[in-house]
Design a protein around this motif. Structure first.
Motif, PDB file in Angstrom:
ATOM      1  N   ARG A  37       0.853  -1.175   0.000  1.00  9.48           N
ATOM      2  CA  ARG A  37       0.000   0.000   0.000  1.00  9.48           C
ATOM      3  C   ARG A  37       0.892   1.230   0.000  1.00  9.48           C
ATOM      4  NH1 ARG A  37       0.128   1.936   5.271  1.00  9.48           N
ATOM      5  NH2 ARG A  37       0.756   0.384   6.798  1.00  9.48           N
ATOM      6  N   GLY A  38       0.296   2.339  -0.293  1.00 10.10           N
ATOM      7  CA  GLY A  38       1.042   3.593  -0.286  1.00 10.10           C
ATOM      8  C   GLY A  38       1.775   3.830  -1.585  1.00 10.10           C
ATOM      9  N   PRO A  39       2.341   5.010  -1.713  1.00  9.71           N
ATOM     10  CA  PRO A  39       3.034   5.357  -2.946  1.00  9.71           C
ATOM     11  C   PRO A  39       4.330   4.580  -3.129  1.00  9.71           C
ATOM     12  CG  PRO A  39       3.009   7.218  -1.426  1.00  9.71           C
ATOM     13  CD  PRO A  39       2.281   6.097  -0.780  1.00  9.71           C
ATOM     14  N   GLY A  59      -1.401   3.520 -13.229  1.00  9.92           N
ATOM     15  CA  GLY A  59      -1.365   4.316 -12.002  1.00  9.92           C
ATOM     16  C   GLY A  59      -1.419   5.794 -12.309  1.00  9.92           C
ATOM     17  N   THR A  74       1.203   5.842  -7.534  1.00  7.76           N
ATOM     18  CA  THR A  74       0.376   4.852  -6.853  1.00  7.76           C
ATOM     19  C   THR A  74      -0.659   4.304  -7.821  1.00  7.76           C
ATOM     20  OG1 THR A  74      -0.825   4.377  -4.822  1.00  7.76           O
ATOM     21  CG2 THR A  74      -1.374   6.432  -5.953  1.00  7.76           C
ATOM     22  N   THR A  75      -1.349   3.262  -7.397  1.00  5.32           N
ATOM     23  CA  THR A  75      -2.383   2.631  -8.203  1.00  5.32           C
ATOM     24  C   THR A  75      -3.448   2.051  -7.282  1.00  5.32           C
ATOM     25  OG1 THR A  75      -2.806   1.005  -9.941  1.00  5.32           O
ATOM     26  CG2 THR A  75      -1.224   0.391  -8.259  1.00  5.32           C
ATOM     27  N   HIS A  79      -0.107  -3.838  -6.471  1.00  9.64           N
ATOM     28  CA  HIS A  79       1.213  -3.222  -6.539  1.00  9.64           C
ATOM     29  C   HIS A  79       2.201  -4.122  -7.266  1.00  9.64           C
ATOM     30  CE1 HIS A  79      -0.038  -0.011  -3.878  1.00  9.64           C
ATOM     31  NE2 HIS A  79       1.141   0.535  -4.004  1.00  9.64           N
ATOM     32  N   ARG A  96       9.365   0.997  -2.364  1.00 14.34           N
ATOM     33  CA  ARG A  96       8.211   1.349  -1.533  1.00 14.34           C
ATOM     34  C   ARG A  96       8.541   2.575  -0.679  1.00 14.34           C
ATOM     35  NH1 ARG A  96       8.504  -4.230  -0.336  1.00 14.34           N
ATOM     36  NH2 ARG A  96       9.302  -3.619   1.683  1.00 14.34           N
TER      37      ARG A  96
END
Length: 108
Positions: A37-39, A59, A74-75, A79, A96
């Motif tokens: 998760r996250g950018p 993304g 991000t998307t 990932h 990450r």
């Protein structure tokens, strides 16, 4: 002659130990498994069209600006798939954001 080789071997041993003591913690921090998760930090050539690369991988860019070699993205999808699509689109590496934060001593 044996003394010279012995000193060289000691210097090589010290250099290898120093390199390992610096590189291993950095590698461990970057490879710690966490939730996807996250950018992500996308690293590519400075002439790369980051916006097009990121959007073609499914993304969108994060943030108002990008650096010459990197951009956050991000998307909403997987990932794992997003990272592979970015690499296929020309990215050199994907890191990450949580790994970057961990290097700075922050747990997000």
């Amino acid at each position: 002659m044996n003394v010279v080789w012995s000193l060289r071997a000691q210097y090589v041993g010290v250099a290898v130990f120093a390199a390992m003591s610096v590189l291993l913690p950095i590698g461990a921090a970057l490879s710690v498994a966490s939730e996807e998760r996250g950018p992500l930090l996308v690293i590519a050539a400075p002439w790369a069209d980051f916006d097009n690369m990121i959007r073609s991988a499914g993304g969108w860019p994060v943030g108002p600006q990008s650096a010459s070699f990197a951009n956050f993205a991000t998307t909403q999808g997987s990932h794992h798939v997003f990272k592979q699509d970015l690499l296929d689109a020309g990215a050199w590496a994907i890191i990450r954001s949580s790994s970057l934060a961990r290097l700075c001593g922050v747990d997000i």
